[in-house]
Scaffold this active site. Structure first.
Site, PDB file in Angstrom:
ATOM      1  N   SER A 114     -94.043  80.865  50.749  1.00 14.88           N
ATOM      2  CA  SER A 114     -94.067  81.364  52.265  1.00 14.88           C
ATOM      3  C   SER A 114     -93.020  82.431  52.709  1.00 14.88           C
ATOM      4  CB  SER A 114     -93.252  79.878  52.900  1.00 14.88           C
ATOM      5  OG  SER A 114     -91.612  80.227  52.991  1.00 14.88           O
ATOM      6  N   CYS A 115     -92.312  82.652  51.463  1.00 18.90           N
ATOM      7  CA  CYS A 115     -91.869  84.162  52.362  1.00 18.90           C
ATOM      8  C   CYS A 115     -91.973  85.048  51.356  1.00 18.90           C
ATOM      9  CB  CYS A 115     -90.171  83.775  52.444  1.00 18.90           C
ATOM     10  SG  CYS A 115     -89.479  83.984  51.479  1.00 18.90           S
TER      11      CYS A 115
END
Length: 282
Positions: A114-115
């Protein structure tokens, strides 16, 4: 070899009616990237295009700049205790003479789906490591109408998303809006790495006459990857982060967010956008 999708049994509830049925899910598995035999990073990804993903990641890290920098990429046999190959570990071998940037290979970085790579280098580090400062000559110019057409073209190319609803996508378009390549992955940064890695394998870097279109938001990491690949325009269907806007402004990247229908926000690099009338200043 891991599959792109997997089937799982789910309990479906619709308007009070309950039924059991199989559902198609996007696969997510770890990929360890080794550089010249030494562990470098682990990312959670959708299996497929693993070699391109590893190559693109190393373009973003400033390790690779052309196909000549790459000797080969292989899956590592004996990746488990019993000696079997999981196809979840790749080793990238650089060509003789390639100078590696100043980072610790034993850092065991974890890159989440996600990051992206947490604790990335500062804006100054991106400026100093990029091989191709964004200086498209003659300048690439795009109209709002062309940009507005890109999300639908990207969506039409998302084959696995249609079955799972759980994938991000990234696509490269030429300056006329024609689709050049598209990749899907559980992580949007992985999808971009797959695009850039394929371009490196095809010896097509820098991508100085292209537009990068991504599903979701435009993070600092995605802006960084665009800059490192020499891409002059990054467009996203959702919002950018403040650091992504700062990086775009400092490097000359055109950054477009909230690209939905005929509406969009241009956060940096507006000189590449062909407007029918001057933008109001207030």
């Amino acid at each position: 070899m891991g599959r792109v999708t997997e089937r799982r049994k789910v309990l479906r509830i619709r308007d009070g009616a309950v039924s059991a049925r199989p559902d198609t899910l996007v696969a997510e598995e770890p990929l360890e990237i080794r550089l010249n035999g030494k562990p470098l990073a682990i990312t959670m990804r959708t299996p497929g295009d693993d070699f391109a993903l590893a190559a693109g990641f190393l373009v973003s890290e400033g390790v690779l700049a052309s196909a000549a920098d790459l000797q080969n990429i292989v899956y590592c046999a004996g990746a488990t205790a019993d000696g079997s190959n999981t196809y979840n570990v790749v080793d990238v071998r650089t060509a003789p003479g390639v100078v590696l940037p100043d980072f610790t290979l034993e850092r065991n970085v974890y890159t989440s789906s996600s990051c992206g790579l947490c604790g990335k280098a500062s804006l100054d580090a991106v400026r100093t490591t990029t091989r191709w400062p964004i200086a498209d000559t003659p300048p690439l110019r795009v109209t709002p109408e062309l940009l507005a057409a890109l999300p639908d073209r990207l969506r039409a190319a998302q084959r696995v998303f249609d079955r799972t609803g759980g994938l991000h996508a990234a696509a490269l378009f030429d300056e006329d809006g024609q689709l050049l390549d598209t990749r899907e992955d559980v992580g949007r940064h992985n999808a971009v790495d797959k695009l850039i890695g394929r371009a490196l394998q095809d010896d097509a870097l820098p991508l100085s006459r292209t537009i990068l279109m991504v599903s979701g938001r435009a993070s600092f990491e995605l802006a960084q990857k665009a800059v490192m690949a020499g891409i002059p325009v990054l467009a996203a269907v959702s919002a950018p982060s403040s650091l992504a806007v700062d990086l775009a402004a400092e490097t000359g990247l055109t950054l477009v967010g909230f690209l939905r229908g005929s509406s969009m926000n241009v956060y940096a690099g507006e000189e590449r956008i062909v407007l029918r009338e001057p933008a109001a200043r207030g």
